[in-house]
Each structure stands twice: as C-alpha cells, then as structure tokens.
Design an enzyme around this catalytic site. Sequence first.
Site, mmCIF file in Angstrom:
data_model
loop_
_atom_site.group_PDB
_atom_site.id
_atom_site.type_symbol
_atom_site.label_atom_id
_atom_site.label_comp_id
_atom_site.label_asym_id
_atom_site.label_seq_id
_atom_site.Cartn_x
_atom_site.Cartn_y
_atom_site.Cartn_z
ATOM 1 N N ASP A 103 -73.539 -47.933 -60.737
ATOM 2 C CA ASP A 103 -73.911 -48.630 -59.515
ATOM 3 C C ASP A 103 -73.157 -49.955 -59.421
ATOM 4 O OD1 ASP A 103 -75.791 -49.727 -57.295
ATOM 5 O OD2 ASP A 103 -76.595 -47.743 -57.703
ATOM 6 N N HIS A 139 -77.976 -53.921 -55.318
ATOM 7 C CA HIS A 139 -78.315 -52.495 -55.299
ATOM 8 C C HIS A 139 -78.542 -51.945 -56.712
ATOM 9 C CE1 HIS A 139 -77.688 -48.147 -54.560
ATOM 10 N NE2 HIS A 139 -78.079 -48.398 -53.329
ATOM 11 N N SER A 189 -81.053 -43.859 -52.317
ATOM 12 C CA SER A 189 -80.694 -44.691 -53.464
ATOM 13 C C SER A 189 -81.934 -45.101 -54.230
ATOM 14 C CB SER A 189 -79.961 -45.963 -52.999
ATOM 15 O OG SER A 189 -78.624 -45.704 -52.696
#
Length: 719
Positions: A144, A197, A487
């Site tokens: 990520d 994220h 996600s």
Amino acid sequence: MKPLITFIFSLTSFFFCVSLLSEPGAAAAHNDGVYIVYMGAPASLKGSLKDDHAQLLDSLLKRKQDALIHNYKSGFSGFAAHLSAEEARSIAEKPGVVSVFPDPVLQLHTTRSWDFLNYETSVMIESNPSSDSKSTDAIIGILDTGIWPESESFNDETMGPVPLRWNGLFCNRKIIGARSYGAGENKSRTPRDMVGHGTHVASTAAGVEVKDVSYYGLAAGTAKGGSPGSRLAIYQVFSSQNGSHGSTVLAAFDDAIADGVDVLSLSFGSSPFLEQEFINDPIALGAFHAVQNGITVVCSAGNDGPNPGSVVNSAPWILTVAATTIDRVFESDVVLGNNKVIKGTGINFASIQNSPVYPIIYAKSAKKSGVDENATRNCEPNSMDQEIIKGKIVVCDNEDSLYPQRNKQDEVKKLGGIGVILIDDELRGVAFNFGTFPMTVISSKDGAKPDIAAPGVNILAAWIGNDTIQTLKGKDPPLYNVLSGTSMACPHVSGIAAAVKSRNPTWSPSVIRSAIMTTAAQTNNMKAPITTEKGAAATPYDFGAGEVSTTGPLQPGLVYETTAIDYLNFLCYHGYNIATIKIMANTIPDGFTCPEESSIDLISNINYPSIAISNFDEKAGRRVNRTLTNVAGNAKMEDAKTVYNISIDAPAGLDVQVVPDKLHFSKINEKSSYQVSFSAANPLKKDVFGSITWSNGRYKVTSTFALSSKSGSVALDKK
C-alpha cells in the site's frame, strides 16, 4: 463467474528498515517504454531452464546498461526493463519466456465494523490451538502507501519476540519489516505513509486495541484490527494516490515471498475495463506464486460496482473482497421550509445556521447560455451562471464519471453558493468527508460482485500524524479517520485470515479461504436478506459467499481444499498449453498433462467452495463434483465419527440433486466426495442463485451457486 466475499513513538527514535528499489518512469510513446518480462517459476526450481533468465538479462544489459528496473528471482522469475517495441517482441520469442507486456498502472480502491461483525477481541487474540498443533504469530504483508509507525494502533509493548522464521528486515515487534520502492530523487524515500491509505488499511487488519478514539468526535469508540496479535510487514508500492506500476507491485510480491509473510493484503487493482489475461496481470501472477508458497492473498474487488462485470482481482487463487455497509450512518439532513426533513449522508463540520432559511436551486436552472444541460445539472465546471448560484444551496445530479463530488463542491463554492445537495442512490450510504463546506448526499427518490463481503463503508482506523487534507481548520491532525471502499473491506478479511492461520499454522491458503467463505452469512445483522445500495435483494453477484464471520472460520468443520492440480487444470481449461504451464508452476506432478477436451465449462469442476456454471443447457443439465475434508477435532481423538446431512436452497424451476445426501467422517483430515446435478424443465430466463449446506448439528458448511445460460468468457490463442 469467480465465486464471490503509546499514542506517539518518538519521530527521531523510530527508524525504518529501508530497502530502496527502482521504480519505473513513464512509458515512452510509440509503444516504447517499460515492459515486464515474465518467466514463470524461480530459476532455482526450473532445472535446465534456470540459465534462460540470466542469459536473457545479460544480453539485454550488454546493449543497454541502464535498462533494468526490477529483477525478479525469489518468488518467481523475470524482470522489468526499458525496451523498445521491437525488443519486447523479440524477447517474447525467447526460450523460457511466458509473456512480455507493458507495465500497467494500478489504482488504490479507495471500528465499529468489528463490533458490527460481532467481533470479540479475546477470540481473535487468544490462540486456543488444538492439542496437536502449535500456534504461531501470523505475519500480514500490506502492499500500500506505507505506514505511520507512531500510531498507537501499532504499539508493540505487548508483542513477543519476532518469529525466527522471518527473513525480512527488522523494525520493531509489531511492524517487523518495511520496504520502500523508489527511484531518481525518491531513492531516499522511506516507507513512511504520506497519504494515509496504508496506515488505515494496516490498522484495520492488525491494529492493537485503542480505546476512546474518533474523527473529531465522530464514530467514537474503540479501534481494533482483525488480528491484533499478528505482525505487520509493510511494502510501500504507492507514494501517492496517482497509482503504482505493476512492475513495482511484482517486486513487492517477490520480496514478500522471500521474507516469509503468511497473508498478503492488497487494496488496489486495475480498472475492470483494463483487466488483462492472467499471464499479463501483475497481481494475478504475483498471487499465483505467493499461493504456491503457502501465502494467502486477499485483494479488494474494486469500487466500480455495482455494475455487472465490475469485479477485479478475480483469479481463483485470490480471495476477493467486496464492501458492505455497517450500522453506522453519518446523517447530514436537509430541512425544508415546511419543516420536512430529507435524510442525507455526509461528514461535514459546516457552521451553517438553522435560520435564516436559505434558498435551494436545481443546478439545471442556472444553466449558462450555450452549455449542455447535462453538464449543468451535474454541476460541471463553467456550466452554471454565478449570479443565479450565489447565496443558494445547489442541488446537483451525480451521473457523470469525469467530475467527482469534490469537484462539484468546489465549483459551487467558487460561484458563491453556500451548500450542495448531491443526488446519488449508490453513494447515499457512503459518508464522504466534505469538511466545513455544507454538503450532503440524498437519494433520487427524495430528489424528485466478490468471494466474500466485509464492512467497507464508514470505517474508523488509524491515520497519519502530519495530515493536511482531512484536518479541520484550526484543529490538530486527526489520529484516526473514516474511509470507505473495498480498500477498507479487504483488510477486514486479511485480519481474519491471519487469525485463522495463527490458530491453524499448517492450513493452506485454499483451506483458509474455504473456512472464510463457507461460514459467511447471507443475511444482515437484522437477520434479513442482504440488499443492494438501492434496496433490492442482493445475490452472490453482489456479496459472493456472504458477509464474513469473525468466529466461524476458526472452526469451520469441513473445508474444500483447492489443490495444485486444481489450479493447473484451471489453466488448462482456460486455454493455456502444457508447455506454458510447466514454466509457470513451481512444481508439477510427474505425468501431469492437460485433459484432452479442456474447456472453460469444466472450470466449475475445480474443488472451489462455491459453484459457478455458465452456458447452462437445461436439456443436458450439468454435474459438478466436490470433495470435503474434515478439520473438526484433532489427530488424538479416538472417536471423531460424525454425519453431515444436506439441505438445498434452490430457486423455482431449477432441480438440484446431491448424491450422496449424507457424508460420514470418522477422523480428522478424512475426505469425502459428492456430486451435484442441476437440471431444469425450461430454459433459464435469467441467472439463478441458491446454496447447498452440509450440517451435523454443530457446524454448517454452505456453498453458494450461480447458474447462467450465457457463455463464459472464452480465452483463445494462449501461448
């Protein structure tokens, strides 16, 4: 169809363990640019072909010293390099080369959720190993945007020593390794998350319990990951939200396989409109070799749904995760002059007052002369008259894909509007963060698919400490943030997979996947059928096997083990020839060949936890075979006799028969097979769905099925 479902560490005292690798530049025009050369299994396993990789690479570097970007040699064989179109075509014909393809760009698919799943921390932290197995620390690899290590969610004070089997770089006892992949001026880049994220995803999967957290008072409660006792290995393949190259993702897969992770979690992928064949898909290829090395790979299904055919990362060796909502709604209501309340959703901290009453205008009514009406009603840039918009709340449609809701908000704000009401049925259940400018999302009514599903909407998890985007004016950066998308769903399942692996360290990826899929629920937390975002009844195309359970996968009773032979046969059925398959696979049983009459219709016969049949002919019917393995109890149990009975949930007009209708087991790891026959008196007018469930009174093992009279996607002319 693929079957679907410590607040602060000192900034100066925490050092990342950095392995810096090159990241490719942008591809040149005229088909010259970066290409990935895939050569199958690692050279060390390929016998007489082991020199092909080295010879091809040496030949290339003698001509172009700076051509090489990545060299793959641990988990699989190949490299990424700057090549001309002619060089790429020439290399594709060399011995040992499976495929050569342009380097694609992949995109991110952007905790109360665990309580919603009836999660109990003690269940997931305690190993409770069976008497004949020893529990181990599971290691979750996160590909990520990196990690913010100072977050309290990654406190390692309660963690024991790092597992001796870990081969990667060492950081601390929770984040046991972190790698970054940079190039040029970014070679000094660390795996520190500058986007947020990756931190959010990592804490959702394996964050330790942190009480009394919120996003500026919203979603207050306890944040915790799916497997708080698991370790984290971080692979920063994104430095921003602008995408990551497939060659970089393959480099991370290669490292993760060598490092020794147990689970890999990927919350990104390609567009469903750009998804490639397996031998040209970096995620499918990396996952194929990871699974061969005993690593469970969990991927998000993408955020392009709910349209049909919008699922990505659909290779059968990947556990693909869709997103569902939880019982958390951030209301941002509209109160009309007659005191009627229209319920909307959104996160905003606007200072708009209850009075005076502000005028509302439909954007179409402010159309500029000569501008397309559709552009105006969607509040596109330069489509509305400023004098008409000024001082009003503007109602915008959200039917265009080019301009996201943030652009519409900015446009109305620029023109002097004081708020936005967005009409969108699909986004109605997702609370977007609109900051301090008044904005809400309502339904059109008021304005007049995956392996498994997991919570992915309005998820609270750890955030980066230097944020500026999500920080309110005059406030400190939030330590936790609310995000939505697959996600966020993916790490829920990654955490559960890690918990299952920790309790059952000898289980293969396919057994873990089966345990998760066959114990999923097809009803919501109100015990009613799962519905789509528009309120219609959902099907396996929407939720796969169902909503994931946190406790069921720990003791599933029976499992479907998809073997190496199943995956090899899948490639055969999909059209790949035996020569290519032998190069790809780490090992192939002696004498293995593709069946003479390989057909895509035979894919339904691989031993998968659910059943998908295309090109169904009611006259001929269809039979599929499955084999179950007993995993209840332990090897020392002298009397493990049990009988499972079948129950069938089939739609009207479809006849489903299972033979035998009872399965007998007397010991652990014993296998038993059965056959399912599907037939119908009349042609199917639409795709149909149902399930079969085996139960012995203690365990329920459910397999969903989907039948279509339409043809499956046929793969032709495979190398």
